[in-house]
Design a protein around this motif. Structure first.
Motif, mmCIF file in Angstrom:
data_model
loop_
_atom_site.group_PDB
_atom_site.id
_atom_site.type_symbol
_atom_site.label_atom_id
_atom_site.label_comp_id
_atom_site.label_asym_id
_atom_site.label_seq_id
_atom_site.Cartn_x
_atom_site.Cartn_y
_atom_site.Cartn_z
ATOM 1 N N VAL A 170 -6.705 32.604 -14.315
ATOM 2 C CA VAL A 170 -7.529 33.396 -15.233
ATOM 3 C C VAL A 170 -7.384 32.828 -16.646
ATOM 4 O O VAL A 170 -6.270 32.715 -17.157
ATOM 5 N N HIS A 171 -8.512 32.485 -17.258
ATOM 6 C CA HIS A 171 -8.463 31.887 -18.594
ATOM 7 C C HIS A 171 -8.439 32.959 -19.684
ATOM 8 O O HIS A 171 -8.632 34.150 -19.427
ATOM 9 N N GLY A 172 -8.211 32.513 -20.915
ATOM 10 C CA GLY A 172 -8.165 33.416 -22.055
ATOM 11 C C GLY A 172 -9.428 33.366 -22.894
ATOM 12 O O GLY A 172 -10.506 32.986 -22.412
ATOM 13 N N LEU A 173 -9.284 33.722 -24.163
ATOM 14 C CA LEU A 173 -10.427 33.752 -25.072
ATOM 15 C C LEU A 173 -10.722 32.363 -25.637
ATOM 16 O O LEU A 173 -9.873 31.476 -25.609
ATOM 17 N N PHE A 174 -11.940 32.214 -26.168
ATOM 18 C CA PHE A 174 -12.397 30.947 -26.757
ATOM 19 C C PHE A 174 -12.317 29.819 -25.738
ATOM 20 O O PHE A 174 -12.070 28.666 -26.071
ATOM 21 N N VAL A 231 -2.410 34.066 -11.898
ATOM 22 C CA VAL A 231 -1.892 33.319 -13.058
ATOM 23 C C VAL A 231 -2.857 33.473 -14.218
ATOM 24 O O VAL A 231 -4.077 33.386 -14.043
ATOM 25 N N ALA A 232 -2.320 33.695 -15.425
ATOM 26 C CA ALA A 232 -3.204 33.878 -16.579
ATOM 27 C C ALA A 232 -2.682 33.174 -17.811
ATOM 28 O O ALA A 232 -1.468 33.051 -18.019
ATOM 29 N N HIS A 233 -3.624 32.738 -18.629
ATOM 30 C CA HIS A 233 -3.317 32.162 -19.929
ATOM 31 C C HIS A 233 -3.842 33.097 -21.011
ATOM 32 O O HIS A 233 -4.917 33.679 -20.884
ATOM 33 N N SER A 234 -3.053 33.264 -22.082
ATOM 34 C CA SER A 234 -3.499 33.952 -23.293
ATOM 35 C C SER A 234 -3.970 35.382 -23.013
ATOM 36 O O SER A 234 -3.285 36.147 -22.333
ATOM 37 N N TYR A 235 -5.146 35.753 -23.530
ATOM 38 C CA TYR A 235 -5.715 37.082 -23.288
ATOM 39 C C TYR A 235 -5.820 37.400 -21.802
ATOM 40 O O TYR A 235 -5.762 38.573 -21.396
ATOM 41 N N GLY A 236 -5.938 36.377 -20.966
ATOM 42 C CA GLY A 236 -6.009 36.600 -19.528
ATOM 43 C C GLY A 236 -4.843 37.400 -18.998
ATOM 44 O O GLY A 236 -4.935 38.021 -17.937
ATOM 45 N N GLY A 237 -3.721 37.409 -19.744
ATOM 46 C CA GLY A 237 -2.581 38.217 -19.337
ATOM 47 C C GLY A 237 -2.910 39.700 -19.279
ATOM 48 O O GLY A 237 -2.420 40.431 -18.409
#
Length: 260
Positions: free
Chosen positions: A41-45, A96-102
């Motif tokens: 899962v990706h985050g913002l921008f 699994v998540a990065h950044s806001y994806g958390g």
């Protein structure tokens, strides 16, 4: 007689599942020993292409990998996108998540298929916690000063903030290429709160980016410690999944190994 015994056992099991949800959950949890699915899962921008350096490293180990394309218009929309992907997984899944994806996986991670959560330089607020207020307990991250809003309510980072703060350890040419394809964020996300925290009930891992200028590294350490996550620190900017894909993949593989 054998058929009758099997039927009786099936009825008894069904009764236990109906009477005791915890028993059903324990069955679901025990199945995590065979996890072969990883959902990213990706985050913002950003969009799912942020995982392109990590994905082949996981696939090379025989994992079934899916990267979610979050719309980043609202938390509810992003959670729905993750749940749609989870519904397509065949068996136990590491989320699994990065950044806001958390925030997204904290909300979506209660899915019974999810057997573990990996946070990569990611937000991990508690249920109903004001994440913005939490960030104010730590020195501000420089990237936030570059957030710009369009008249119709969508935000993006300025080129300077993106290249120097968000993706500061990438070659400038590569950082500018990612800047060119950044996905705007809906204003609703800035006010969103998770209503649950799946990390309270699932095994967790956390990758801290020690040179992060988008989320304060000490805030990352605080969130990792609070969730009792198995924590690794990598000397990297916020986009550690791009600048250090091998190390990030290693942490995901370690999490998968512990679920088997």
């Amino acid at each position: 007689m054998k058929l009758k015994a099997i039927a009786v056992a099936a009825i008894a099991c069904a009764a236990l599942l109906t009477a005791d949800p915890g028993f059903a959950q324990s069955i679901s949890d025990s199945a995590c020993g065979s996890a072969k699915n990883v959902v990213l899962v990706h985050g913002l921008f950003a969009d799912a292409s942020r995982w392109m350096k990590v994905i082949p490293l996981l696939q090379a180990k025989g994992l079934h990998v899916t990267a979610v394309q979050n719309p980043t218009t609202s938390l509810d929309a992003d959670v729905a996108a993750v749940k749609r992907v989870l519904s397509q997984q065949d068996g136990p899944t590491l989320l699994v998540a990065h950044s806001y994806g958390g925030m997204v996986i904290s909300q979506a991670g209660d899915d019974p298929k999810v057997c573990g959560l990996v946070y990569v330089a990611a937000r991990a607020p508690d249920a109903n916690e004001d994440y913005v207020a939490l960030t104010k307990k730590f020195p501000p991250a420089p990237a936030s000063t570059g957030l710009q809003w369009s008249p119709d309510g969508y935000g993006s980072l300025s080129e300077q903030a993106f290249v120097n703060d968000f993706a500061g350890d990438l070659p400038k040419s590569e950082a500018r290429a990612y800047f060119a394809v950044q996905q705007p964020v809906g204003r609703a996300i800035t006010m969103a709160k998770t209503t649950l925290a799946a990390w309270r009930d699932k095994p967790t891992w956390y990758v801290v980016s020690t040179e992060d200028r988008t989320i304060n590294a000490d805030l990352e350490r605080f969130m990792a410690k609070r969730m009792h996550a198995k924590t690794t620190e990598i000397e990297a900017s916020h986009v550690v999944l791009i600048s250090h894909p091998n190390e990030v993949a290693d942490q995901i593989l370690a999490a998968v190994a512990q679920q088997r």
